[in-house]
Design a protein around this motif. Structure first.
Motif, PDB file in Angstrom:
ATOM      1  N   ALA A  13       0.861  -1.110  -0.206  1.00  0.00           N
ATOM      2  CA  ALA A  13       0.012   0.029  -0.090  1.00  0.00           C
ATOM      3  C   ALA A  13       0.799   1.358  -0.053  1.00  0.00           C
ATOM      4  O   ALA A  13       0.714   2.146  -0.706  1.00  0.00           O
ATOM      5  CB  ALA A  13      -1.069  -0.064   1.167  1.00  0.00           C
ATOM      6  N   VAL A  14       1.809   1.460   0.807  1.00  0.00           N
ATOM      7  CA  VAL A  14       2.838   2.406   0.874  1.00  0.00           C
ATOM      8  C   VAL A  14       3.482   2.563  -0.226  1.00  0.00           C
ATOM      9  O   VAL A  14       3.502   3.563  -0.761  1.00  0.00           O
ATOM     10  CB  VAL A  14       3.888   2.404   1.978  1.00  0.00           C
ATOM     11  N   GLY A  15       4.105   1.572  -0.857  1.00  0.00           N
ATOM     12  CA  GLY A  15       4.839   1.631  -2.091  1.00  0.00           C
ATOM     13  C   GLY A  15       4.120   1.970  -3.276  1.00  0.00           C
ATOM     14  O   GLY A  15       4.547   2.910  -3.994  1.00  0.00           O
ATOM     15  N   LEU A  72      19.931   6.765   9.875  1.00  0.00           N
ATOM     16  CA  LEU A  72      19.398   5.478   9.202  1.00  0.00           C
ATOM     17  C   LEU A  72      20.479   4.842   8.246  1.00  0.00           C
ATOM     18  O   LEU A  72      21.299   5.790   7.565  1.00  0.00           O
ATOM     19  CB  LEU A  72      18.120   5.811   8.189  1.00  0.00           C
ATOM     20  N   VAL A  73      20.482   3.695   7.969  1.00  0.00           N
ATOM     21  CA  VAL A  73      21.450   2.875   7.348  1.00  0.00           C
ATOM     22  C   VAL A  73      21.086   2.453   5.861  1.00  0.00           C
ATOM     23  O   VAL A  73      19.826   1.823   5.825  1.00  0.00           O
ATOM     24  CB  VAL A  73      22.023   1.574   8.085  1.00  0.00           C
ATOM     25  N   ASP A  74      21.793   2.728   4.856  1.00  0.00           N
ATOM     26  CA  ASP A  74      21.393   2.556   3.587  1.00  0.00           C
ATOM     27  C   ASP A  74      21.137   1.121   3.443  1.00  0.00           C
ATOM     28  O   ASP A  74      22.162   0.182   3.959  1.00  0.00           O
ATOM     29  CB  ASP A  74      22.217   3.182   2.554  1.00  0.00           C
ATOM     30  N   SER A 107      15.700   1.645   0.851  1.00  0.00           N
ATOM     31  CA  SER A 107      16.298   1.398  -0.541  1.00  0.00           C
ATOM     32  C   SER A 107      15.196   2.021  -1.530  1.00  0.00           C
ATOM     33  O   SER A 107      14.283   2.308  -1.273  1.00  0.00           O
ATOM     34  CB  SER A 107      16.616   0.011  -0.784  1.00  0.00           C
ATOM     35  N   GLU A 108      15.834   2.569  -2.789  1.00  0.00           N
ATOM     36  CA  GLU A 108      14.983   2.816  -3.763  1.00  0.00           C
ATOM     37  C   GLU A 108      13.814   1.939  -4.084  1.00  0.00           C
ATOM     38  O   GLU A 108      12.745   2.050  -4.516  1.00  0.00           O
ATOM     39  CB  GLU A 108      15.639   3.261  -4.962  1.00  0.00           C
ATOM     40  N   LEU A 119      13.915  10.021   3.325  1.00  0.00           N
ATOM     41  CA  LEU A 119      14.304   9.582   4.434  1.00  0.00           C
ATOM     42  C   LEU A 119      16.001   9.358   4.537  1.00  0.00           C
ATOM     43  O   LEU A 119      16.445   9.357   5.387  1.00  0.00           O
ATOM     44  CB  LEU A 119      13.824   7.952   4.651  1.00  0.00           C
ATOM     45  N   ARG A 120      16.621   9.272   3.294  1.00  0.00           N
ATOM     46  CA  ARG A 120      18.068   9.185   3.239  1.00  0.00           C
ATOM     47  C   ARG A 120      18.721  10.373   4.031  1.00  0.00           C
ATOM     48  O   ARG A 120      18.598  11.326   3.910  1.00  0.00           O
ATOM     49  CB  ARG A 120      18.743   9.116   1.801  1.00  0.00           C
TER      50      ARG A 120
END
Length: 299
Positions: A13-15, A72-74, A107-108, A119-120
Motif C-alpha cells: 500500500a505504501v509503495g 538511518l543505514v542505507d 532502498s529505492e 528519508l536518506r
C-alpha cells in the motif's frame, strides 16, 4: 496475530501510493513551494493544514524536526509512522497511527525514489514532510502530502540497574541482545525485569504492540528465536501472544527493554521448540510502539 502477510500488505500500500510521484528529488523549477503547515507532538498523528487542491509541479521535502537518534543505514530496516493525504481534496489515503508502524528497507527498490530521498540521511526521531505530484500513469494520479515519523528500532529508555541472579544482557552495536547464563537457581515464577525504562505510552491489555525480541535457554544462554536475526521488529496483539508475554508486557512503557524469565509452567508456543520443553527460558524484549484498537474507531 499479524505476520508476514500483514506487513506485505502495508508495504504494498505504501509503495504503490508513495513511489509513483516525481522520480527526482526537489527538482529545480520556478514554482514556489506549496504552503503546507504541520503541527503536533512526537508520538502522535500530525495535523496537516493547507488549501486544497495543491498545485504541485515537482517533489518538495522538508524536515519538520530533526532526529537525535542513530542515522538511518542505507539498505537497513526503518520503522515508520506515516500520514498520507490526497492533496486534491485533503482526504486521508492511509495512515499508521491508529494501527501499527510499518517496517521497510531504506532502498529505492522498497520505498520508491521519492520516499527514499526524503528519508536518506535522516536520524531516528525525525519528522519529515514530503509533497509530491501525481504520476501521469499508475495507481496514484493525484498529488500527495505525506508526513513521516522515523521510529527507533531498539529500546531507548533510561538504563535500570541490573538485578542479581538474573542472566546478564549484552547488546551488539545494532541493539541485538545476548545473555550470559546465571549460576543461580532459575526462578519458579515469571520475572519481568526492566533493563531500560521508556518514557512512552503504557501497554494496554488489548493493545497491538510492536517490539523486537530474542529468546534464550536459561542454562546455556543459547539463542533459539530472534526478530533481530530476521532483520525487522514484529507487531502482535497482546491477546494473541503467549501468556508470559501477555503478563510480562502489560503496563510496561514504550522505549523499555524487558528481561522476561519464563519458568516451565508457562506455555511457550511453537517458536521455542520441543527441545526446550520443561526448561526455563529468557526473552529480552524491546517495546517500540503500542496502539489500542479502540483508537481506530475514535480516529
Amino acid at each position: 496475530m499479524r505476520g508476514r502477510e500483514w506487513r506485505r500488505a502495508v508495504g504494498l500500500a505504501v509503495g504503490a501510493v508513495l513511489a509513483t510521484g516525481s522520480l527526482v528529488a526537489c527538482s529545480t523549477g520556478t514554482q514556489a513551494a506549496p504552503v503546507v503547515d504541520v503541527t503536533g507532538v512526537q508520538g502522535q498523528a500530525p495535523t496537516v493544514t493547507y488549501v486544497a487542491p495543491l498545485d504541485v509541479g515537482h517533489t518538495y521535502r522538508r524536515t519538520i524536526w530533526a532526529g537525535t537518534g542513530p542515522e538511518l543505514v542505507d539498505g537497513g530496516p526503518v520503522l515508520l509512522d506515516f500520514w498520507l493525504e490526497n492533496a486534491t481534496d485533503a482526504s486521508v489515503v492511509k495512515e499508521t497511527y491508529t494501527d501499527s508502524p510499518a517496517t521497510r528497507t531504506l532502498s529505492e527498490e522498497d520505498l520508491g525514489v521519492d520516499l527514499y530521498q526524503s528519508l536518506r540521511g535522516q536520524r531516528v526521531g525525525a519528522r519529515v514532510l514530503q509533497v509530491a505530484p501525481g504520476a501521469s500513469s499508475g495507481s496514484t494520479t493525484y498529488p500527495t502530502v505525506t508526513v513521516l515519523d522515523v521510529l527507533p528500532l531498539r529500546a531507548d529508555g533510561q538504563a535500570v540497574a541490573p538485578v542479581p541472579d538474573l542472566p546478564a544482557v549484552a547488546l551488539a552495536d545494532d541493539g541485538a541482545p545476548s545473555i550470559t547464563p546465571s549460576s543461580a537457581p532459575a526462578p519458579t515464577t515469571l520475572v519481568a525485569q526492566p533493563l531500560k525504562k521508556g518514557a512512552g505510552a503504557q501497554v494496554g491489555a488489548q493493545d497491538v504492540v510492536t517490539f523486537q525480541y530474542a529468546g534464550f535457554a536459561w542454562t546455556t544462554g543459547e539463542e533459539f528465536d530472534s526478530s533481530w536475526a530476521r532483520g525487522a521488529p514484529v507487531s502482535h496483539s497482546l491477546l494473541d501472544l503467549s501468556q508470559a508475554f501477555t503478563e510480562g508486557l502489560v503496563e510496561q512503557t514504550v522505549g523499555s527493554q524487558i528481561e522476561l524469565v519464563v519458568p516451565p509452567t508457562y506455555p511457550l508456543g511453537v517458536t521455542a521448540g520441543a527441545e526446550l520443553s520443561g526448561q526455563t527460558v529468557v526473552f529480552v524484549v524491546d517495546i517500540l510502539a503500542t496502539r489500542t484498537p479502540t483508537q481506530k474507531a475514535a480516529g
